[in-house]
Design a protein around this motif. Structure first.
Motif, PDB file in Angstrom:
ATOM      1  N   GLN A 147       0.722  -1.296   0.005  1.00 48.94           N
ATOM      2  CA  GLN A 147       0.111  -0.392  -0.232  1.00 48.94           C
ATOM      3  C   GLN A 147       0.375   1.246   0.018  1.00 48.94           C
ATOM      4  O   GLN A 147       2.042   1.332   0.907  1.00 48.94           O
ATOM      5  CB  GLN A 147      -0.948   0.159   1.360  1.00 48.94           C
ATOM      6  N   PHE A 148       0.661   2.249  -0.720  1.00 53.67           N
ATOM      7  CA  PHE A 148       1.532   3.534  -0.496  1.00 53.67           C
ATOM      8  C   PHE A 148       0.365   4.599  -0.837  1.00 53.67           C
ATOM      9  O   PHE A 148      -0.500   4.824  -1.998  1.00 53.67           O
ATOM     10  CB  PHE A 148       2.438   3.513  -1.795  1.00 53.67           C
ATOM     11  N   GLU A 149       0.243   5.372   0.031  1.00 49.79           N
ATOM     12  CA  GLU A 149      -0.645   6.597  -0.041  1.00 49.79           C
ATOM     13  C   GLU A 149       0.091   7.579  -0.384  1.00 49.79           C
ATOM     14  O   GLU A 149       0.659   8.099   0.857  1.00 49.79           O
ATOM     15  CB  GLU A 149      -1.717   6.417   0.864  1.00 49.79           C
ATOM     16  N   GLU A 150      -0.252   8.285  -0.436  1.00 49.57           N
ATOM     17  CA  GLU A 150       0.026  10.189  -0.224  1.00 49.57           C
ATOM     18  C   GLU A 150      -0.593  11.481  -0.383  1.00 49.57           C
ATOM     19  O   GLU A 150      -1.823  11.145  -1.151  1.00 49.57           O
ATOM     20  CB  GLU A 150       1.133  10.339  -2.327  1.00 49.57           C
ATOM     21  N   SER A 151      -0.262  11.991   0.702  1.00 49.30           N
ATOM     22  CA  SER A 151      -1.220  13.431   0.915  1.00 49.30           C
ATOM     23  C   SER A 151      -0.053  14.952   1.184  1.00 49.30           C
ATOM     24  O   SER A 151       0.856  14.099   1.175  1.00 49.30           O
ATOM     25  CB  SER A 151      -1.569  12.650   1.791  1.00 49.30           C
ATOM     26  N   PRO A 152      -0.329  15.277   1.304  1.00 43.69           N
ATOM     27  CA  PRO A 152       0.504  16.665   0.795  1.00 43.69           C
ATOM     28  C   PRO A 152       1.289  16.494   2.182  1.00 43.69           C
ATOM     29  O   PRO A 152       2.645  17.221   2.362  1.00 43.69           O
ATOM     30  CB  PRO A 152      -0.160  18.436   1.135  1.00 43.69           C
ATOM     31  N   ARG A 153       1.324  16.257   3.318  1.00 45.04           N
ATOM     32  CA  ARG A 153       1.383  16.203   4.763  1.00 45.04           C
ATOM     33  C   ARG A 153       2.290  15.073   4.902  1.00 45.04           C
ATOM     34  O   ARG A 153       2.817  14.796   6.472  1.00 45.04           O
ATOM     35  CB  ARG A 153       1.133  16.428   6.001  1.00 45.04           C
ATOM     36  N   LEU A 154       1.867  13.843   4.143  1.00 46.75           N
ATOM     37  CA  LEU A 154       1.731  11.826   4.900  1.00 46.75           C
ATOM     38  C   LEU A 154       1.863  11.770   3.713  1.00 46.75           C
ATOM     39  O   LEU A 154       1.108  11.559   2.600  1.00 46.75           O
ATOM     40  CB  LEU A 154       1.522  11.856   5.969  1.00 46.75           C
ATOM     41  N   THR A 155       2.931  10.473   4.027  1.00 52.20           N
ATOM     42  CA  THR A 155       2.969   9.060   3.009  1.00 52.20           C
ATOM     43  C   THR A 155       2.561   7.991   3.662  1.00 52.20           C
ATOM     44  O   THR A 155       3.613   8.029   5.145  1.00 52.20           O
ATOM     45  CB  THR A 155       4.462   9.377   2.000  1.00 52.20           C
ATOM     46  N   ARG A 156       1.627   7.214   3.209  1.00 51.20           N
ATOM     47  CA  ARG A 156       1.481   5.961   4.208  1.00 51.20           C
ATOM     48  C   ARG A 156       2.396   4.785   3.389  1.00 51.20           C
ATOM     49  O   ARG A 156       1.950   4.432   2.521  1.00 51.20           O
ATOM     50  CB  ARG A 156       0.381   6.338   4.958  1.00 51.20           C
ATOM     51  N   ILE A 157       3.120   4.087   3.713  1.00 51.34           N
ATOM     52  CA  ILE A 157       3.694   3.028   3.386  1.00 51.34           C
ATOM     53  C   ILE A 157       3.911   1.018   3.906  1.00 51.34           C
ATOM     54  O   ILE A 157       3.694   1.529   5.281  1.00 51.34           O
ATOM     55  CB  ILE A 157       4.605   3.215   2.818  1.00 51.34           C
ATOM     56  N   ALA A 158       3.243   0.444   3.126  1.00 48.42           N
ATOM     57  CA  ALA A 158       2.870  -0.865   4.120  1.00 48.42           C
ATOM     58  C   ALA A 158       3.489  -1.883   3.216  1.00 48.42           C
ATOM     59  O   ALA A 158       3.541  -1.937   2.515  1.00 48.42           O
ATOM     60  CB  ALA A 158       1.902  -0.889   3.899  1.00 48.42           C
ATOM     61  N   ALA A 159       4.354  -2.495   4.097  1.00 49.60           N
ATOM     62  CA  ALA A 159       5.338  -3.176   3.166  1.00 49.60           C
ATOM     63  C   ALA A 159       5.057  -4.653   4.073  1.00 49.60           C
ATOM     64  O   ALA A 159       5.315  -4.595   5.092  1.00 49.60           O
ATOM     65  CB  ALA A 159       6.866  -2.686   3.225  1.00 49.60           C
TER      66      ALA A 159
END
Length: 77
Positions: A45-57
């Motif tokens: 999972q890779f979600e980008e927003s202006p303030r945060l990037t969330r990565i599930a690996a």
């Protein structure tokens, strides 16, 4: 907020690939080469927003003993 080293337009590799390689590099650095270079990383999972990037690996290793090294002594495999 930290500044990016390279502008996104200049990156040659896909961002997900670079994230996987960064995670893999940290695994190898923090295990002090107790885990062989056969470790691989899959970005689920890779979600980008202006303030945060969330990565599930997911980190894959060859043997059960290596899994114990990655998870730590207190975790049962």
């Amino acid at each position: 907020m930290a500044l990016a080293i390279f502008p996104r337009s200049k990156l040659r590799q896909p961002v997900r690939f670079m994230a996987a390689e960064l995670i893999r590099e940290h695994v190898l650095m923090h295990t002090h080469e107790e885990v062989p270079h056969a470790v691989s990383v899959l970005i689920e999972q890779f979600e980008e927003s202006p303030r945060l990037t969330r990565i599930a690996a997911v980190i894959f290793c060859e043997r059960e003993g290596q899994k114990a090294i990655l998870l730590g002594k207190a975790v049962r495999c």
